[in-house]
Scaffold this motif. Structure first.
Motif, PDB file in Angstrom:
ATOM      1  N   MET A  25      -8.614 -36.810  32.671  1.00 15.63           N
ATOM      2  CA  MET A  25      -7.499 -36.259  31.926  1.00 15.63           C
ATOM      3  C   MET A  25      -8.002 -35.538  30.678  1.00 15.63           C
ATOM      4  SD  MET A  25      -4.808 -39.023  32.715  1.00 15.63           S
ATOM      5  CE  MET A  25      -4.372 -37.886  34.043  1.00 15.63           C
TER       6      MET A  25
ATOM      7  N   PRO B  43      -4.891 -33.821  24.704  1.00 17.33           N
ATOM      8  CA  PRO B  43      -3.901 -32.797  24.396  1.00 17.33           C
ATOM      9  C   PRO B  43      -4.395 -31.920  23.250  1.00 17.33           C
ATOM     10  CG  PRO B  43      -3.275 -34.882  23.436  1.00 17.33           C
ATOM     11  CD  PRO B  43      -4.468 -35.156  24.302  1.00 17.33           C
TER      12      PRO B  43
ATOM     13  N   ASN C  65      -9.022 -39.585  19.184  1.00 16.00           N
ATOM     14  CA  ASN C  65      -9.042 -40.875  19.834  1.00 16.00           C
ATOM     15  C   ASN C  65      -7.660 -41.142  20.406  1.00 16.00           C
ATOM     16  OD1 ASN C  65     -10.115 -43.541  20.329  1.00 16.00           O
ATOM     17  ND2 ASN C  65     -11.324 -43.247  18.461  1.00 16.00           N
ATOM     18  N   LEU C  66      -7.548 -41.161  21.704  1.00 17.98           N
ATOM     19  CA  LEU C  66      -6.246 -41.402  22.313  1.00 17.98           C
ATOM     20  C   LEU C  66      -6.304 -42.612  23.215  1.00 17.98           C
ATOM     21  CD1 LEU C  66      -3.348 -40.720  23.097  1.00 17.98           C
ATOM     22  CD2 LEU C  66      -4.230 -39.047  24.688  1.00 17.98           C
ATOM     23  N   ILE C  67      -5.566 -43.636  22.835  1.00 18.79           N
ATOM     24  CA  ILE C  67      -5.523 -44.858  23.624  1.00 18.79           C
ATOM     25  C   ILE C  67      -4.114 -45.116  24.096  1.00 18.79           C
ATOM     26  CG2 ILE C  67      -5.832 -47.335  23.615  1.00 18.79           C
ATOM     27  CD1 ILE C  67      -8.335 -46.658  22.863  1.00 18.79           C
ATOM     28  N   ILE C  68      -3.987 -45.318  25.363  1.00 18.72           N
ATOM     29  CA  ILE C  68      -2.698 -45.731  25.894  1.00 18.72           C
ATOM     30  C   ILE C  68      -2.800 -47.207  26.226  1.00 18.72           C
ATOM     31  CG2 ILE C  68      -1.045 -45.388  27.747  1.00 18.72           C
ATOM     32  CD1 ILE C  68      -2.396 -42.514  27.950  1.00 18.72           C
ATOM     33  N   GLN C  69      -1.842 -47.965  25.742  1.00 14.69           N
ATOM     34  CA  GLN C  69      -1.869 -49.392  26.015  1.00 14.69           C
ATOM     35  C   GLN C  69      -0.798 -49.750  27.021  1.00 14.69           C
ATOM     36  OE1 GLN C  69      -1.943 -49.497  21.883  1.00 14.69           O
ATOM     37  NE2 GLN C  69      -2.962 -51.489  21.813  1.00 14.69           N
TER      38      GLN C  69
ATOM     39  N   PRO D 199       1.407 -39.195  16.112  1.00  5.34           N
ATOM     40  CA  PRO D 199      -0.034 -39.157  15.886  1.00  5.34           C
ATOM     41  C   PRO D 199      -0.371 -39.385  14.412  1.00  5.34           C
ATOM     42  CG  PRO D 199       0.741 -37.173  17.034  1.00  5.34           C
ATOM     43  CD  PRO D 199       1.945 -37.913  16.565  1.00  5.34           C
TER      44      PRO D 199
ATOM     45  N   MET E   2       5.038 -34.438  14.593  1.00  2.00           N
ATOM     46  CA  MET E   2       4.450 -34.036  15.861  1.00  2.00           C
ATOM     47  C   MET E   2       4.799 -35.049  16.949  1.00  2.00           C
ATOM     48  SD  MET E   2       1.126 -32.402  14.486  1.00  2.00           S
ATOM     49  CE  MET E   2       2.103 -30.901  14.568  1.00  2.00           C
ATOM     50  N   GLU E   3       4.929 -34.514  18.110  1.00  2.00           N
ATOM     51  CA  GLU E   3       5.226 -35.347  19.270  1.00  2.00           C
ATOM     52  C   GLU E   3       3.943 -35.927  19.852  1.00  2.00           C
ATOM     53  OE1 GLU E   3       8.324 -35.541  21.373  1.00  2.00           O
ATOM     54  OE2 GLU E   3       9.028 -35.276  19.312  1.00  2.00           O
TER      55      GLU E   3
ATOM     56  N   PRO F 197       1.802 -36.554  23.040  1.00  2.00           N
ATOM     57  CA  PRO F 197       1.769 -35.824  24.308  1.00  2.00           C
ATOM     58  C   PRO F 197       2.250 -36.723  25.446  1.00  2.00           C
ATOM     59  CG  PRO F 197      -0.414 -36.577  23.717  1.00  2.00           C
ATOM     60  CD  PRO F 197       0.470 -36.885  22.549  1.00  2.00           C
TER      61      PRO F 197
ATOM     62  N   ILE G 289       1.361 -38.002  28.717  1.00  2.00           N
ATOM     63  CA  ILE G 289       0.199 -38.105  29.592  1.00  2.00           C
ATOM     64  C   ILE G 289       0.612 -38.660  30.946  1.00  2.00           C
ATOM     65  CG2 ILE G 289      -2.005 -39.251  29.942  1.00  2.00           C
ATOM     66  CD1 ILE G 289      -2.572 -37.625  27.731  1.00  2.00           C
ATOM     67  N   GLU G 290       0.116 -38.002  31.939  1.00  2.00           N
ATOM     68  CA  GLU G 290       0.388 -38.415  33.320  1.00  2.00           C
ATOM     69  C   GLU G 290      -0.679 -39.413  33.749  1.00  2.00           C
ATOM     70  OE1 GLU G 290       2.851 -38.000  36.609  1.00  2.00           O
ATOM     71  OE2 GLU G 290       2.959 -36.664  34.877  1.00  2.00           O
TER      72      GLU G 290
ATOM     73  N   MET H 266       1.214 -46.020  22.705  1.00  2.00           N
ATOM     74  CA  MET H 266       0.165 -45.024  22.633  1.00  2.00           C
ATOM     75  C   MET H 266      -0.320 -44.887  21.203  1.00  2.00           C
ATOM     76  SD  MET H 266       0.311 -41.014  23.674  1.00  2.00           S
ATOM     77  CE  MET H 266       0.906 -41.189  25.337  1.00  2.00           C
ATOM     78  N   ASN H 267      -1.588 -44.630  21.067  1.00  2.00           N
ATOM     79  CA  ASN H 267      -2.217 -44.539  19.763  1.00  2.00           C
ATOM     80  C   ASN H 267      -3.051 -43.269  19.740  1.00  2.00           C
ATOM     81  OD1 ASN H 267      -3.183 -45.647  17.243  1.00  2.00           O
ATOM     82  ND2 ASN H 267      -2.886 -47.658  18.195  1.00  2.00           N
ATOM     83  N   LEU H 268      -2.664 -42.318  18.944  1.00  2.00           N
ATOM     84  CA  LEU H 268      -3.419 -41.071  18.882  1.00  2.00           C
ATOM     85  C   LEU H 268      -3.879 -40.807  17.468  1.00  2.00           C
ATOM     86  CD1 LEU H 268      -4.469 -38.381  19.936  1.00  2.00           C
ATOM     87  CD2 LEU H 268      -2.178 -37.464  19.737  1.00  2.00           C
TER      88      LEU H 268
END
Lengths: 135, 135
Positions: free
Chosen positions: A106, A109, A123-127, B90, B106-107, B109, B111-112, B122-124
């Motif tokens: 992926m 963004p 740094n993008l973490i999805i939990q 973010p 800001m939004e 993103p 993510i698929e 989510m943590n950005l």
DNA sequence: GTTCTTGCAAAATATTTGCAAGACG
DNA sequence: CGTCTTGCAAATATTTTGCAAGAAC
């Protein structure tokens, strides 16, 4: 894979320990924390692993994943560039089994920052819950 | 703003300390770490602040920002929902002055995720240099 | 009185450094 | 030799818990 060359590309002098750390990171199926590395490489003291990771980080051979719970995790870059982090991608942290997954495929963004902010890294973490735990 | 009502909306019983913590978070211009809160609220012991934050987190009154360097930071949710985190956005961490900025406008993103991954939060974090330090 | 909350001390973790011995050239 | 690397011990920092006293109901 030739780790000796990899270290050299990142201007890191070769030692047995550094090879071990690089291989441990490469052999893992996701980013590892310092303590996970400690458990994995019983022959090196944690301070040694720590200093090695610090060096790797400075040379952009690893990048740092923050998030989840168990503190910072390290992951080998798949690039040959010692100037910048490359090959950044989102991660997924399972709140149940505590594992961190790389979402390699992926893209991160493209965020439009306000005037004056100069981005270096992201740094993008999805939990959530991973497929293993979601059965 | 009525913090008493806010706590109640999140099913948190009212105490003087909890109000203090909520106000400290609200009064800050960005997420605060535990130690920053400690310095800000000298009258409460760190364990008390910690337990309060844990409670707030459980009730989704704060969310947790990880990244940057100084460990976890907490930020007041601007929602009235005690079931889920809302109002996520973010953040920007300045590697020079160590401040964390909210990028409120800001939004996050969309993510698929691969099959089977169930996202919760989510943590950005974008790291770099902020306008203040970039002069 | 019973339950919830708090402060203090201290345990448990995690990160980082000092230093002397050893490896390497 | 002189520099770089390592292991050990220990200092710091951070997060978390035990417990008894006090507050709230």
């Amino acid at each position: 894979m030739d780790y000796e060359a990899l270290l050299q590309q990142h201007h890191i002098k070769l030692t047995a320990n550094r090879l071990l750390v690089a291989k441990a990171l490469a052999g893992a199926d996701g980013p590892l924390s310092l303590s996970e590395l400690e458990r994995k490489i019983m022959t090196i003291d944690k301070s040694g692993i720590f200093r090695t990771l610090t060096l790797f980080r400075e040379q952009h051979l690893v990048h740092v994943i923050e998030g989840g719970s168990e503190g910072v995790k390290y992951e080998l870059c798949h690039s040959h560039n010692s100037e910048h982090d490359e090959d950044l991608h989102p991660h997924f942290y399972c709140q149940h089994c505590q594992k961190t997954y790389c979402l390699d495929n992926m893209e991160l963004p493209d965020i439009e920052l306000p005037e004056g902010f100069q981005p270096q890294s992201m740094n993008l973490i999805i939990q959530g819950i991973c497929p293993e735990c979601n059965l």
